[in-house]
Write an enzyme that holds these catalytic residues in place. Structure first.
Site, mmCIF file in Angstrom:
data_model
loop_
_atom_site.group_PDB
_atom_site.id
_atom_site.type_symbol
_atom_site.label_atom_id
_atom_site.label_comp_id
_atom_site.label_asym_id
_atom_site.label_seq_id
_atom_site.Cartn_x
_atom_site.Cartn_y
_atom_site.Cartn_z
ATOM 1 N N VAL A 11 0.826 -1.211 0.000
ATOM 2 C CA VAL A 11 0.000 0.000 0.000
ATOM 3 C C VAL A 11 0.860 1.260 0.000
ATOM 4 O O VAL A 11 0.612 2.192 -0.765
ATOM 5 C CB VAL A 11 -0.976 -0.020 1.204
ATOM 6 C CG1 VAL A 11 -1.602 1.343 1.420
ATOM 7 C CG2 VAL A 11 -2.055 -1.054 0.964
ATOM 8 N N GLU A 152 -7.672 2.414 2.279
ATOM 9 C CA GLU A 152 -7.238 2.104 0.912
ATOM 10 C C GLU A 152 -7.958 0.847 0.411
ATOM 11 O O GLU A 152 -8.095 -0.119 1.151
ATOM 12 C CB GLU A 152 -5.709 1.906 0.915
ATOM 13 C CG GLU A 152 -5.117 1.648 -0.434
ATOM 14 C CD GLU A 152 -5.599 2.658 -1.476
ATOM 15 O OE1 GLU A 152 -5.407 3.867 -1.289
ATOM 16 O OE2 GLU A 152 -6.194 2.222 -2.490
ATOM 17 N N LEU A 154 -7.172 -0.577 -2.809
ATOM 18 C CA LEU A 154 -6.495 -1.171 -3.965
ATOM 19 C C LEU A 154 -6.390 -2.684 -3.809
ATOM 20 O O LEU A 154 -6.415 -3.218 -2.711
ATOM 21 C CB LEU A 154 -5.106 -0.546 -4.146
ATOM 22 C CG LEU A 154 -4.050 -0.698 -3.049
ATOM 23 C CD1 LEU A 154 -3.395 -2.059 -3.027
ATOM 24 C CD2 LEU A 154 -3.002 0.366 -3.213
ATOM 25 N N LYS A 208 -14.217 0.458 5.516
ATOM 26 C CA LYS A 208 -13.181 -0.442 5.001
ATOM 27 C C LYS A 208 -13.454 -1.897 5.427
ATOM 28 O O LYS A 208 -13.444 -2.820 4.609
ATOM 29 C CB LYS A 208 -11.802 0.026 5.497
ATOM 30 C CG LYS A 208 -10.661 -0.896 5.154
ATOM 31 C CD LYS A 208 -10.427 -1.040 3.662
ATOM 32 C CE LYS A 208 -9.454 -2.174 3.377
ATOM 33 N NZ LYS A 208 -9.267 -2.425 1.961
ATOM 34 N N LEU A 254 -17.843 -13.792 -7.070
ATOM 35 C CA LEU A 254 -18.884 -14.812 -7.053
ATOM 36 C C LEU A 254 -18.387 -16.059 -7.780
ATOM 37 O O LEU A 254 -19.144 -16.699 -8.503
ATOM 38 C CB LEU A 254 -20.144 -14.235 -7.731
ATOM 39 C CG LEU A 254 -21.500 -14.754 -7.249
ATOM 40 C CD1 LEU A 254 -21.687 -14.522 -5.746
ATOM 41 C CD2 LEU A 254 -22.634 -14.078 -8.017
ATOM 42 N N CYS A 264 -5.365 -9.549 3.349
ATOM 43 C CA CYS A 264 -6.422 -8.673 3.872
ATOM 44 C C CYS A 264 -7.664 -9.406 4.375
ATOM 45 O O CYS A 264 -8.003 -9.300 5.558
ATOM 46 C CB CYS A 264 -6.820 -7.649 2.820
ATOM 47 S SG CYS A 264 -5.505 -6.453 2.505
ATOM 48 N N LYS A 322 -3.407 -15.094 -5.197
ATOM 49 C CA LYS A 322 -4.204 -14.863 -6.409
ATOM 50 C C LYS A 322 -3.241 -14.535 -7.546
ATOM 51 O O LYS A 322 -2.055 -14.296 -7.298
ATOM 52 C CB LYS A 322 -5.223 -13.744 -6.191
ATOM 53 C CG LYS A 322 -4.609 -12.376 -5.977
ATOM 54 C CD LYS A 322 -5.691 -11.336 -5.951
ATOM 55 C CE LYS A 322 -5.097 -9.951 -5.793
ATOM 56 N NZ LYS A 322 -6.095 -8.906 -5.750
HETATM 57 P P1 NAD Z 1 3.215 -4.691 4.215
HETATM 58 O O1 NAD Z 1 3.409 -5.684 5.289
HETATM 59 O O2 NAD Z 1 3.473 -5.085 2.793
HETATM 60 O O3 NAD Z 1 4.152 -3.414 4.498
HETATM 61 C C1 NAD Z 1 4.234 -2.775 5.719
HETATM 62 C C2 NAD Z 1 5.555 -2.012 5.742
HETATM 63 O O4 NAD Z 1 5.596 -1.201 6.916
HETATM 64 C C3 NAD Z 1 6.794 -2.903 5.792
HETATM 65 O O5 NAD Z 1 7.670 -2.604 4.724
HETATM 66 C C4 NAD Z 1 7.443 -2.561 7.154
HETATM 67 O O6 NAD Z 1 8.859 -2.638 7.134
HETATM 68 C C5 NAD Z 1 6.946 -1.146 7.370
HETATM 69 N N1 NAD Z 1 7.000 -0.697 8.761
HETATM 70 C C6 NAD Z 1 6.559 -1.335 9.887
HETATM 71 N N2 NAD Z 1 6.802 -0.577 10.974
HETATM 72 C C7 NAD Z 1 7.390 0.556 10.551
HETATM 73 C C8 NAD Z 1 7.882 1.720 11.209
HETATM 74 N N3 NAD Z 1 7.809 1.874 12.529
HETATM 75 N N4 NAD Z 1 8.437 2.701 10.445
HETATM 76 C C9 NAD Z 1 8.532 2.568 9.109
HETATM 77 N N5 NAD Z 1 8.082 1.487 8.429
HETATM 78 C C10 NAD Z 1 7.524 0.493 9.138
HETATM 79 O O7 NAD Z 1 1.753 -4.129 4.383
HETATM 80 P P2 NAD Z 1 0.643 -3.842 3.244
HETATM 81 O O8 NAD Z 1 0.188 -5.107 2.624
HETATM 82 O O9 NAD Z 1 1.113 -2.729 2.389
HETATM 83 O O10 NAD Z 1 -0.560 -3.312 4.172
HETATM 84 C C11 NAD Z 1 -0.469 -2.093 4.888
HETATM 85 C C12 NAD Z 1 -1.849 -1.763 5.424
HETATM 86 O O11 NAD Z 1 -2.740 -1.498 4.332
HETATM 87 C C13 NAD Z 1 -2.512 -2.872 6.236
HETATM 88 O O12 NAD Z 1 -3.284 -2.304 7.250
HETATM 89 C C14 NAD Z 1 -3.417 -3.553 5.224
HETATM 90 O O13 NAD Z 1 -4.520 -4.186 5.822
HETATM 91 C C15 NAD Z 1 -3.879 -2.360 4.399
HETATM 92 N N6 NAD Z 1 -4.259 -2.701 3.018
HETATM 93 C C16 NAD Z 1 -3.527 -3.601 2.315
HETATM 94 C C17 NAD Z 1 -3.876 -3.890 0.984
HETATM 95 C C18 NAD Z 1 -3.089 -4.897 0.191
HETATM 96 O O14 NAD Z 1 -3.575 -5.318 -0.871
HETATM 97 N N7 NAD Z 1 -1.892 -5.305 0.626
HETATM 98 C C19 NAD Z 1 -4.981 -3.252 0.410
HETATM 99 C C20 NAD Z 1 -5.681 -2.309 1.158
HETATM 100 C C21 NAD Z 1 -5.313 -2.037 2.464
#
Ligand code: NAD
Length: 372
Positions: A11, A152, A154, A208, A254, A264, A322
């Site tokens: 994200v 978000e 995406l 969300k 579906l 997620c 996926k």
């Molecule tokens: P991710 O695990 O891929 O990335 C998280 C990043 O945060 C890591 O690179 C980690 O090193 C960094 N991080 C952790 N603590 C930190 C700190 N103190 N300072 C700086 N960086 C730090 O996570 P993601 O999949 O991108 O998801 C992030 C959020 O977005 C989650 O809450 C998730 O539910 C939400 N989200 C994810 C998606 C998806 O498709 N992946 C879609 C929508 C929403």
């Protein structure tokens, strides 16, 4: 407007690169030094279609995108600071683990130098953004910051397109000043007439979880219908196609399969239910969706066990959760393979993009370079 994004996973990186594409100077901050080092060379730490081109464009040509491990240096002159760190399930229960969010909020509170918005883009339970406000407020006066919830939506695999052409943008704010800044931020989307939904912070946080839980429910629903179809000799693909044509139902999410996985849905469904319990509300439908999804893998595995010889060779084509992503978090394919491996089967695998990630974690499977 200058932006800072903290937590450069799927994200954070997609948001950073796309905000640069909108024309904003954006600094992306992560505590993972290895990740930041390779990003500075334009190397994306995961597979996401289109990301290499976008990185190269905004690192080298426009120079709007920069990367750093230092939050203190990077947020000094930011107008908006986004929190995009992970919110996985806690190890021993269904709640979201907010430790990364709290630690970033704490760090932000020590480094705000001028008025800015602190925006939660991570998926967080209702009430979290207000807690972030309390943390920051211990060090920074209320005049110098506002908190916003901007969840978000995406999808990995089509993340750039989803960010640039979203179905809607949800903005949860406490006052018109913050709302105005957020609307200005998303002005590039006005040309596409993207709906901007302005709500309270609590409502945005709920939107969300309700959205993800609803999509998971659709998947769980059609999987149960699939079981009945199988028992009576009906064709679930035709059922779902005919159902989906009805615009009140819609064809997306579906498709019968081995259940939902990924980073997620599993965690968000559990966290939504866990939050509701705290407020003495029982989300019975959501709980049933989670339980049905847990059973789905076992039921499919048992069908395979019933219809094959023990120790036969099973080939898994596709290992990520996926297509078009190398993310293997909560992959149903890997869960199924692991279950069957423990039952004595030999597991052969192929995946065009996620195979190196799987190899690191699952050493007992056999890996191949092509599906043949
Ligand atoms: P991710 O695990 O891929 O990335 C998280 C990043 O945060 C890591 O690179 C980690 O090193 C960094 N991080 C952790 N603590 C930190 C700190 N103190 N300072 C700086 N960086 C730090 O996570 P993601 O999949 O991108 O998801 C992030 C959020 O977005 C989650 O809450 C998730 O539910 C939400 N989200 C994810 C998606 C998806 O498709 N992946 C879609 C929508 C929403």
């Amino acid at each position: 407007m200058k932006l800072a994004i903290v937590g450069i996973g799927y994200v954070g990186l997609v948001s950073g690169a796309c905000f640069a594409e909108f024309g904003y100077k954006t600094v992306c901050i992560d505590k993972d030094a290895k990740r930041i080092k390779s990003l500075k060379f334009g190397k994306c730490p995961f597979y996401e279609p289109g990301m290499d081109n976008l990185l190269s464009k905004h690192l080298k040509k426009t120079k709007l995108l920069t990367f750093s491990t230092s939050l203190s240096d990077s947020i000094k002159d930011a107008d908006i600071v986004f929190i995009t760190v992970g919110t996985p399930s806690k190890r021993l229960d269904d709640e979201a683990d907010l430790s990364y969010v709290w630690s970033v909020a704490e760090e932000i509170s020590q480094n705000i130098k001028k008025y800015c918005l602190v925006v939660t883009k991570s998926t967080v339970p209702v009430g979290t953004s207000k807690e972030i406000k309390k943390i920051i407020n211990k060090k920074i006066s209320q005049d110098n910051f506002d908190v916003v919830s901007n969840p978000e939506f995406l999808r990995e695999g089509s993340a750039i397109d989803d960010f640039i052409r979203p179905d809607r943008v949800v903005i949860g704010t406490e006052n018109s000043k913050a709302e105005k800044i957020m609307k200005e931020l998303y002005r590039p989307l006005y040309l596409r007439e993207t709906p901007i939904v302005s709500t309270s912070i609590e409502t945005a946080e709920i939107i969300k979880y309700a959205s993800n839980s609803f999509l998971a429910t659709k998947i769980g629903f059609i999987n149960e219908v699939a079981d009945l179809c199988e028992a009576v000799g009906a064709n679930v693909q035709e059922v779902s196609k005919a159902m989906g044509i009805d615009q009140r139902i819609g064809s997306k999410f579906l498709h019968a399969g081995p259940g939902y996985g990924g980073s997620c849905f599993p965690k968000d469904v559990k966290a939504f239910s866990s939050t509701a319990k705290k407020y003495n509300v029982d989300l019975t439908i959501i709980n049933a969706v989670h339980e049905a999804n847990q059973n789905r893998i076992k039921n499919i595995a048992n069908k395979i066990i019933k219809n094959t010889e023990k120790k036969s060779i099973l080939s898994f084509l596709g290992l990520s959760f996926k297509p078009n992503t190398d993310d293997i978090r909560e992959s149903t394919s890997i869960k199924l393979a692991s279950y069957l491996y423990k039952k004595g089967y030999v597991i052969n695998c192929y995946d065009p993009v996620s195979i190196s990630n799987v190899k690191k974690e699952f050493t007992r499977f056999n890996y191949f370079n092509s599906s043949y």
